[in-house]
Write a protein that holds these residues in place. Structure first.
Motif, PDB file in Angstrom:
ATOM      1  N   ALA A  48       1.060  -0.998  -0.282  1.00 14.60           N
ATOM      2  CA  ALA A  48      -0.263   0.040  -0.402  1.00 14.60           C
ATOM      3  C   ALA A  48       0.867   1.478  -0.226  1.00 14.60           C
ATOM      4  O   ALA A  48       0.575   1.821  -0.220  1.00 14.60           O
ATOM      5  N   VAL A  49       1.429   1.053   1.152  1.00 12.53           N
ATOM      6  CA  VAL A  49       2.620   2.309   0.928  1.00 12.53           C
ATOM      7  C   VAL A  49       3.737   2.074  -0.359  1.00 12.53           C
ATOM      8  O   VAL A  49       3.597   3.878  -0.780  1.00 12.53           O
ATOM      9  N   ASN A  50       3.898   1.614  -0.989  1.00 14.19           N
ATOM     10  CA  ASN A  50       4.773   1.432  -1.968  1.00 14.19           C
ATOM     11  C   ASN A  50       3.388   2.042  -3.591  1.00 14.19           C
ATOM     12  O   ASN A  50       3.865   2.646  -4.441  1.00 14.19           O
ATOM     13  N   ALA A  51       2.731   1.239  -3.742  1.00 22.54           N
ATOM     14  CA  ALA A  51       1.953   1.846  -3.894  1.00 22.54           C
ATOM     15  C   ALA A  51       1.644   3.383  -4.334  1.00 22.54           C
ATOM     16  O   ALA A  51       0.976   4.978  -5.228  1.00 22.54           O
ATOM     17  N   ASP A  52       1.049   4.206  -3.008  1.00 21.39           N
ATOM     18  CA  ASP A  52       0.710   5.857  -2.539  1.00 21.39           C
ATOM     19  C   ASP A  52       2.030   6.571  -2.747  1.00 21.39           C
ATOM     20  O   ASP A  52       1.851   7.470  -3.826  1.00 21.39           O
ATOM     21  N   VAL A  53       3.160   5.787  -2.732  1.00 17.65           N
ATOM     22  CA  VAL A  53       4.071   6.579  -3.505  1.00 17.65           C
ATOM     23  C   VAL A  53       4.647   6.536  -5.108  1.00 17.65           C
ATOM     24  O   VAL A  53       4.737   7.818  -5.472  1.00 17.65           O
ATOM     25  N   THR A  54       4.422   5.700  -5.949  1.00 21.80           N
ATOM     26  CA  THR A  54       4.093   5.854  -7.153  1.00 21.80           C
ATOM     27  C   THR A  54       3.656   6.606  -7.844  1.00 21.80           C
ATOM     28  O   THR A  54       3.693   7.264  -8.969  1.00 21.80           O
ATOM     29  N   THR A 113      14.232   2.844  -0.046  1.00 18.95           N
ATOM     30  CA  THR A 113      13.295   2.069  -1.187  1.00 18.95           C
ATOM     31  C   THR A 113      12.191   1.612  -0.343  1.00 18.95           C
ATOM     32  O   THR A 113      11.821   0.933  -1.648  1.00 18.95           O
ATOM     33  N   GLU A 114      12.536   0.642  -0.100  1.00 15.97           N
ATOM     34  CA  GLU A 114      11.501   0.318   0.931  1.00 15.97           C
ATOM     35  C   GLU A 114      11.133   0.424   2.150  1.00 15.97           C
ATOM     36  O   GLU A 114      11.536   1.084   3.443  1.00 15.97           O
ATOM     37  N   PRO A 115       9.913   0.134   2.265  1.00 15.26           N
ATOM     38  CA  PRO A 115       9.025   1.024   3.272  1.00 15.26           C
ATOM     39  C   PRO A 115       9.572   0.570   5.036  1.00 15.26           C
ATOM     40  O   PRO A 115      10.062  -0.953   4.835  1.00 15.26           O
ATOM     41  N   ALA A 128       6.215   3.199   6.697  1.00 20.67           N
ATOM     42  CA  ALA A 128       6.927   4.763   5.935  1.00 20.67           C
ATOM     43  C   ALA A 128       7.512   3.966   5.010  1.00 20.67           C
ATOM     44  O   ALA A 128       8.809   3.392   5.651  1.00 20.67           O
ATOM     45  N   ARG A 129       7.585   5.489   4.284  1.00 21.77           N
ATOM     46  CA  ARG A 129       8.757   5.193   2.785  1.00 21.77           C
ATOM     47  C   ARG A 129       9.153   6.557   2.630  1.00 21.77           C
ATOM     48  O   ARG A 129       8.224   8.048   2.656  1.00 21.77           O
TER      49      ARG A 129
END
Length: 455
Positions: A48-54, A113-115, A128-129
């Motif tokens: 979810a965090v990676n998708a949000d960042v993207t 690069t990783e949450p 977090a990221r």
């Protein structure tokens, strides 16, 4: 009757092991489910965090910092479910806040690069990221407390479910244990008291299809066969006794008739000795039969009835009081009143008279013999005679074992004390030679195991 304590029962142990296995299984399953849920939760949060960042990075590429700030404010405008709130922070290159719902950059958190899981200044746990922008830095995170609450709920559910399973196994095991213990108890009682009614009940076990039912049925059949064998043995020995006693008595009668013809002194002496030998053989035969009868019925309650031991020993003492005056012995007795016991009156009488006869036989003239009865029951016969030689003490109750008298000779057939022990055991009693400094003291009381159980 000897009974197995519930805590010592094999069925109780099986239930205890079942409960222990249930507890271990519940704990292991709980640990596995918790670990798997935590793993899935972590992967979900990271995704979810990676998708949000993207998504935000795409907005930055399209509209720059202005478009990115607008997109962040739009997302913060939506109300997120409890425990899943998003946290954003957009700062410029000087660290000034452009937008977001945090008051400052989390201490020690660098761009990566990783949450990863961190705690915000207010203690909230988040994944977090952070990413570096040309015009500043962006911090993206999602609260993870909902997953922690769900994990706690799962743990609570396993604890509650485990307790219910343990309780259910315990109750079912308790009911099964009581039922099985009763069934096994009937088998134990049949071994202790193999009467026909109890054996008939065993043969009608309603649960005869399982292992215990088969054991019960086989026990009933075996004990029935043993009872028949004992009855047959008793009938055979009674027949032998009758067949041997009758010709011996006829022979004794012929000798008596010969004595009445007034033969010479030497012949009369020989015939008298022959009569004495014949009567000794008859007495020995009867004693052996009595011993066999008592040993065959050891532990068998059939034929036993309540006997007033106090009254019985009073009558015996009165008889021996007169005999003691004639033989020059001192005879004393102390009988506790109201002592009753389950037994055969004739056999108990013979038990006491054998002990008294043995005492009067070896106590010299002027000596003392004492008979006492106490609650328990405990019968004691003591004397002031020469006592039992140390080397004879271990074997004094064996058949044909004769103790030497004052003159060094051996009297009797050596069956008196053997018969006394057989009668005592037939009644669940034990006869003991008590260590004394002088004379001999015999005690007749309950066997040690039964005495401890009664206590």
């Amino acid at each position: 009757m000897t009974q197995v304590r519930l805590l010592d029962s094999i069925f109780t142990r099986l239930v205890a092991w079942s409960i222990a296995v249930c507890i271990v299984v519940v704990l292991v399953l709980g640990a596995l489910v918790g670990a798997k849920f935590e793993q899935l939760s972590t992967a979900t949060q990271e995704a979810a965090v990676n998708a949000d960042v993207t998504t935000l990075a795409e907005a930055y590429r399209e509209d720059g910092v202005t478009g990115l700030a607008r997109r962040i404010n739009e997302r913060l405008a939506f109300s997120a479910p409890a425990g899943t709130a998003p946290y954003y922070l957009l700062v410029d290159n000087d660290g000034a806040i452009i937008t977001g719902n945090l008051r400052g950059w989390p201490e020690g958190f660098d761009v990566g690069t990783e949450p990863r899981s961190i705690a915000l200044p207010d203690g909230t746990r988040v994944y977090a990221r952070a990413m570096m922008l040309a015009e500043g830095k962006l911090f993206v995170s999602r609260e993870s407390s909902l997953d922690e609450m769900i994990l706690n709920e799962i743990g609570f559910a396993f604890v509650a479910g485990g307790l219910f399973v343990v309780f259910a196994v315990g109750v079912a095991g308790r009911l099964t244990t009581v039922r099985l213990s009763r069934r096994v108890g009937r088998v134990i009682q049949a071994f202790q008291n193999p009467d026909e009614k109890r054996l008939e009940q065993l043969a009608k076990d309603r649960d005869a299809e399982d292992e215990i039912g088969e054991l019960t049925r086989q026990t009933s059949e075996t004990l029935n066969r043993l009872n028949h064998l004992v009855d047959s043995q008793r009938e055979t020995t009674d027949l032998i006794a009758h067949e041997m006693r009758t010709p011996l008595m006829h022979l004794d009668s012929r000798i008596l008739k010969s004595l009445k013809t007034a033969p010479d002194d030497a012949t009369a002496q020989g015939l008298s000795e022959a009569r004495s030998d014949i009567r000794g053989v008859i007495t020995m035969l009867e004693s052996l039969l009595d011993i066999s009868h008592s040993e065959a019925h050891r532990g068998d309650p059939r034929g036993l009835h309540p006997v007033d031991l106090s009254d019985l020993l009073e009558h015996v003492a009165e008889i021996y009081e007169g005999s003691a005056e004639e033989t020059g012995h001192h005879f004393e007795w102390e009988i506790a009143p109201g002592v009753t016991f389950l037994g055969e009156e004739m056999q108990l009488t013979r038990l006491v008279t054998n002990l008294l006869d043995n005492a009067f036989k070896y106590v010299p003239k002027g000596g003392t013999v004492i008979l006492t009865l106490a609650e328990g029951p405990l019968i004691t016969v003591s004397d002031s005679g020469p006592g039992i030689p140390y080397e004879d003490r271990d074997a004094i109750f064996d058949r044909f074992r004769r103790a030497k008298g004052n003159d060094g000779s051996s009297g009797g057939s050596g069956l008196g004390l053997a018969l006394a022990r057989a009668i005592a055991r037939r009644h669940g009693l034990d006869i003991r030679l008590k260590p004394t400094m002088r004379g001999a003291t015999f005690e007749v009381g309950r066997e040690k195991a039964k005495a401890e159980e009664s206590a």
